[in-house]
Design an enzyme around this catalytic site. Sequence first.
Site, PDB file in Angstrom:
ATOM      1  N   HIS A   1      40.047  50.779  29.976  1.00 41.98           N
ATOM      2  CA  HIS A   1      41.013  50.189  29.056  1.00 41.98           C
ATOM      3  C   HIS A   1      41.543  51.295  28.166  1.00 41.98           C
ATOM      4  O   HIS A   1      40.750  52.022  27.560  1.00 41.98           O
ATOM      5  CB  HIS A   1      40.355  49.050  28.267  1.00 41.98           C
ATOM      6  CG  HIS A   1      39.988  47.915  29.164  1.00 41.98           C
ATOM      7  ND1 HIS A   1      38.755  47.806  29.763  1.00 41.98           N
ATOM      8  CD2 HIS A   1      40.737  46.884  29.639  1.00 41.98           C
ATOM      9  CE1 HIS A   1      38.750  46.736  30.546  1.00 41.98           C
ATOM     10  NE2 HIS A   1      39.938  46.159  30.494  1.00 41.98           N
TER      11      HIS A   1
ATOM     12  N   HIS B   1      45.119  47.921  30.952  1.00 39.38           N
ATOM     13  CA  HIS B   1      43.917  47.738  31.775  1.00 39.38           C
ATOM     14  C   HIS B   1      44.243  48.419  33.097  1.00 39.38           C
ATOM     15  O   HIS B   1      45.317  48.187  33.641  1.00 39.38           O
ATOM     16  CB  HIS B   1      43.660  46.270  32.110  1.00 39.38           C
ATOM     17  CG  HIS B   1      43.618  45.343  30.951  1.00 39.38           C
ATOM     18  ND1 HIS B   1      42.531  44.527  30.724  1.00 39.38           N
ATOM     19  CD2 HIS B   1      44.512  45.049  29.974  1.00 39.38           C
ATOM     20  CE1 HIS B   1      42.775  43.769  29.662  1.00 39.38           C
ATOM     21  NE2 HIS B   1      43.967  44.062  29.194  1.00 39.38           N
TER      22      HIS B   1
ATOM     23  N   LYS C   1      51.464  43.018  35.395  1.00 41.83           N
ATOM     24  CA  LYS C   1      50.777  44.192  35.945  1.00 41.83           C
ATOM     25  C   LYS C   1      51.508  44.803  37.127  1.00 41.83           C
ATOM     26  O   LYS C   1      52.309  44.132  37.782  1.00 41.83           O
ATOM     27  CB  LYS C   1      49.341  43.838  36.354  1.00 41.83           C
ATOM     28  CG  LYS C   1      49.208  42.564  37.160  1.00 41.83           C
ATOM     29  CD  LYS C   1      47.741  42.206  37.351  1.00 41.83           C
ATOM     30  CE  LYS C   1      47.582  41.037  38.274  1.00 41.83           C
ATOM     31  NZ  LYS C   1      46.514  41.124  39.221  1.00 41.83           N
TER      32      LYS C   1
ATOM     33  N   ARG D   1      32.585  36.960  39.877  1.00 42.17           N
ATOM     34  CA  ARG D   1      33.680  35.985  39.880  1.00 42.17           C
ATOM     35  C   ARG D   1      33.371  34.893  40.876  1.00 42.17           C
ATOM     36  O   ARG D   1      32.827  35.166  41.955  1.00 42.17           O
ATOM     37  CB  ARG D   1      35.006  36.658  40.260  1.00 42.17           C
ATOM     38  CG  ARG D   1      35.497  37.566  39.171  1.00 42.17           C
ATOM     39  CD  ARG D   1      36.891  38.093  39.435  1.00 42.17           C
ATOM     40  NE  ARG D   1      37.182  39.110  38.425  1.00 42.17           N
ATOM     41  CZ  ARG D   1      38.252  39.871  38.410  1.00 42.17           C
ATOM     42  NH1 ARG D   1      39.161  39.727  39.350  1.00 42.17           N
ATOM     43  NH2 ARG D   1      38.431  40.766  37.464  1.00 42.17           N
TER      44      ARG D   1
ATOM     45  N   GLN E   1      33.858  47.244  39.282  1.00 41.31           N
ATOM     46  CA  GLN E   1      35.195  47.781  39.036  1.00 41.31           C
ATOM     47  C   GLN E   1      35.136  49.239  38.599  1.00 41.31           C
ATOM     48  O   GLN E   1      34.229  49.642  37.886  1.00 41.31           O
ATOM     49  CB  GLN E   1      35.888  46.994  37.914  1.00 41.31           C
ATOM     50  CG  GLN E   1      36.442  45.669  38.327  1.00 41.31           C
ATOM     51  CD  GLN E   1      37.448  45.134  37.284  1.00 41.31           C
ATOM     52  OE1 GLN E   1      38.220  45.879  36.696  1.00 41.31           O
ATOM     53  NE2 GLN E   1      37.411  43.838  37.068  1.00 41.31           N
TER      54      GLN E   1
ATOM     55  N   ASP F   1      36.800  50.597  36.262  1.00 41.54           N
ATOM     56  CA  ASP F   1      37.644  50.016  35.216  1.00 41.54           C
ATOM     57  C   ASP F   1      37.886  50.984  34.058  1.00 41.54           C
ATOM     58  O   ASP F   1      37.080  51.882  33.817  1.00 41.54           O
ATOM     59  CB  ASP F   1      36.942  48.758  34.671  1.00 41.54           C
ATOM     60  CG  ASP F   1      37.907  47.804  34.009  1.00 41.54           C
ATOM     61  OD1 ASP F   1      39.123  48.075  34.046  1.00 41.54           O
ATOM     62  OD2 ASP F   1      37.450  46.783  33.447  1.00 41.54           O
TER      63      ASP F   1
ATOM     64  N   CYS G   1      37.057  43.733  29.830  1.00 44.41           N
ATOM     65  CA  CYS G   1      37.946  44.006  28.694  1.00 44.41           C
ATOM     66  C   CYS G   1      37.309  43.619  27.360  1.00 44.41           C
ATOM     67  O   CYS G   1      37.348  44.425  26.419  1.00 44.41           O
ATOM     68  CB  CYS G   1      39.290  43.310  28.855  1.00 44.41           C
ATOM     69  SG  CYS G   1      39.632  42.685  30.488  1.00 44.41           S
TER      70      CYS G   1
HETATM   71  C1  TSB Z   1      41.625  46.353  35.514  1.00 45.28           C
HETATM   72  N1  TSB Z   1      40.707  43.398  33.344  1.00 45.28           N
HETATM   73  C2  TSB Z   1      41.291  44.076  34.467  1.00 45.28           C
HETATM   74  C3  TSB Z   1      40.766  45.476  34.578  1.00 45.28           C
HETATM   75  O1  TSB Z   1      40.737  46.094  33.321  1.00 45.28           O
HETATM   76  C4  TSB Z   1      40.958  43.275  35.745  1.00 45.28           C
HETATM   77  O2  TSB Z   1      39.868  42.749  35.860  1.00 45.28           O
HETATM   78  N2  TSB Z   1      41.904  43.220  36.664  1.00 45.28           N
HETATM   79  S1  TSB Z   1      41.791  42.458  38.060  1.00 45.28           S
HETATM   80  O3  TSB Z   1      41.402  41.106  37.860  1.00 45.28           O
HETATM   81  O4  TSB Z   1      43.019  42.662  38.748  1.00 45.28           O
HETATM   82  O5  TSB Z   1      40.651  43.132  38.882  1.00 45.28           O
HETATM   83  C5  TSB Z   1      40.687  44.519  39.108  1.00 45.28           C
HETATM   84  C6  TSB Z   1      40.602  44.835  40.585  1.00 45.28           C
HETATM   85  O6  TSB Z   1      39.405  44.308  41.130  1.00 45.28           O
HETATM   86  C7  TSB Z   1      41.696  44.209  41.452  1.00 45.28           C
HETATM   87  O7  TSB Z   1      42.851  44.983  41.416  1.00 45.28           O
HETATM   88  C8  TSB Z   1      41.047  44.221  42.822  1.00 45.28           C
HETATM   89  O8  TSB Z   1      41.258  45.451  43.463  1.00 45.28           O
HETATM   90  C9  TSB Z   1      39.561  44.087  42.514  1.00 45.28           C
HETATM   91  N3  TSB Z   1      39.034  42.734  42.816  1.00 45.28           N
HETATM   92  C10 TSB Z   1      39.407  41.585  42.225  1.00 45.28           C
HETATM   93  N4  TSB Z   1      38.708  40.549  42.718  1.00 45.28           N
HETATM   94  C11 TSB Z   1      37.861  41.065  43.650  1.00 45.28           C
HETATM   95  C12 TSB Z   1      36.871  40.504  44.516  1.00 45.28           C
HETATM   96  N5  TSB Z   1      36.601  39.203  44.516  1.00 45.28           N
HETATM   97  N6  TSB Z   1      36.202  41.324  45.357  1.00 45.28           N
HETATM   98  C13 TSB Z   1      36.451  42.652  45.351  1.00 45.28           C
HETATM   99  N7  TSB Z   1      37.358  43.234  44.565  1.00 45.28           N
HETATM  100  C14 TSB Z   1      38.061  42.454  43.718  1.00 45.28           C
HETATM  101 ZN    ZN Z   2      40.629  44.607  31.640  1.00 43.95          ZN
END
Ligand code: TSB
Ligand code: ZN
Length: 582
Positions: free
Chosen positions: A328, A458, A412, A306, A324, A326, A277
């Site tokens: 925005h 997002h 969300k 992460r 992702q 992803d 983001c």
């Molecule tokens: C959608 N900032 C928002 C983005 O713009 C975001 O990061 N959202 S999130 O934290 O929910 O992450 C997005 C998606 O990543 C989650 O819905 C999930 O499907 C996936 N995700 C999250 N953590 C992991 C992980 N450790 N391993 C694999 N996929 C993951």
């Molecule tokens: Zn985001």
Amino acid sequence: MKKILEDERLSKLNHSCAHLLAQAVKHLYPEAKFWVGPVIEEGFYYDIDLGDKVITEEDIPLIEREMKKISKDGKRIFRKEISKDEAIEMFQEDPYKQDLISRMDENETIITCYSQGDFTDLCRGPHVETVKELKYFKLLKFSGAYWKGDSKNKMLQRIYGVCFDTEEDLSEYLKELEEAAMRDHRKIGKNLNIFMSHDLVGKGMPLWLPNGAIIRKNLENYIYEKEQKLGYKHVYTPCVGTVDLYKTSGHWDHYKENMFPSMKVDDEEFVLRPMNCPHHMLVYANDLHSYRDLPIRIGEFATDFRYEASGAVKGLERVRCMCQNDAHLFVRPDQIGEEFKKVVSLILDVYQDFGLKNYKFRLSLRDPEDKEKYFDDDEMWNEAENKLREVLNEFGISYYEAIGEAAFYGPKLDVEVKPAVGPEVTLSTCQLDFLLPRKFELSYIDREGNKQIPVVLHRAIFGTFDRFTAFILEETKGLLPFWLAPTQINIIPVNNEYHLEYSESLYEKLKDYRIELDDRNEKLGYKMRESVTRKIPITLIIGQKEVDGNLVSYRLHGSEETTTVTYDEFIKMIKEKIQNRK
Ligand code: TSB
Ligand code: ZN
């Protein structure tokens, strides 16, 4: 699958069986000390300190045998109430119990313990009447588990098991577990060479092998095409940012425990990014925007890192390095509803293409008590949460609400799915955010020429390519649709001596597809079986009839039937398969 946690009787039975396990372990290893033994979705486990001993495959039948013996003995299970002081006295030698007692609520002056024969454990209960009732159980697996889940603490031995009232229930459950294990994407991923991991690369850092890369590339193309049509603009941005970037966004204050530690390079301090983001906010801010330009939809297939607990990482489903799908979406307040609906429609559209049916919508809200995780602005949160509810109700999709699952910047809508093994996870997500646009001082010029702040959605349709791939491998049991399959067509000549040349000519003609020619000198049956276990959607069997008639005979995976057609008919059939992407 039987829901143990939600069934009062089964919960009681499994809880008592955890005590039975502890008692048997104590008989076999008198030095054993016990931490906790909860009931879980799969049955129960107990965390045990066995000194230096590590549980092995050979120990399990011995423990089970001892459990059977105690159960046969049939001792009654007694509940006793004792005072906190008595408990401290009783478990003087046991640091784990002392820890439990010391952390009990101050008002909790009476403690219950349960005894069966020579074994007593602190426990709130309830339990079954006698150990005789614990007849149909099985120890399922074992692992190391850090005390309190903290890698700085001692590693305890965790043993898992399950217990039922009847033999039939137990064997049915074990069969289901076995089937689930076969569907586990970690197993399929290994068998089909989709991904690997290596200690030298690190935990939760899978490596996508060529077969996996084909799947991923096709998923990328698929979703990119959809997003293009919906007006998304894709960007590429670095997978690091400075600490200041994440201080500006608020991640540093509210998301730090999920991030890898920072690193200094010259006079800059970087972090591996956990989200994209902030980068996309800067892309938006790079231009001036008028109200007429909005919505602006910035997409990226973006790599994030992460810090996930080492016990939580799992195949491709929960990784520490992910990509992702992803985007925005920068919108005016009056566009929130419309744009949100478009995202939900896209989610439904994609799920339909993949034939996914088992999912639930979850409205993830903040926990107002949790001031550390959530940005503190009640008015903003109420506005965002109400707006989301309003849109969902208007749209008419059913959902359930979950407190404390929101992102730190806003509520969300998540799509929850159940993997073959383990608890539910989020796949798609769409999030409403009034916060980050303010933090980055984003603006657009309204009709009257005044500066206004946009709102951000997002959204990630696949979630991550990692998690989505894990999920579709499980849903399809590895039999991916034609357009995604790493190898789409496998040609097997019946006899290399007579049928290889024609097979080779087919191979050349079909090179637009992901095709293999199995010209090994192996038996036909062997090659056919291998084609099936490799889950190749189409196998061509080329014998004399095909050579003589310029024909193609094929078998679709899962079918025993062979169909013979002309080359043109064959091409038409596979073109349809590609086009439909079903
Ligand atoms: C959608 N900032 C928002 C983005 O713009 C975001 O990061 N959202 S999130 O934290 O929910 O992450 C997005 C998606 O990543 C989650 O819905 C999930 O499907 C996936 N995700 C999250 N953590 C992991 C992980 N450790 N391993 C694999 N996929 C993951
Ligand atoms: Zn985001």
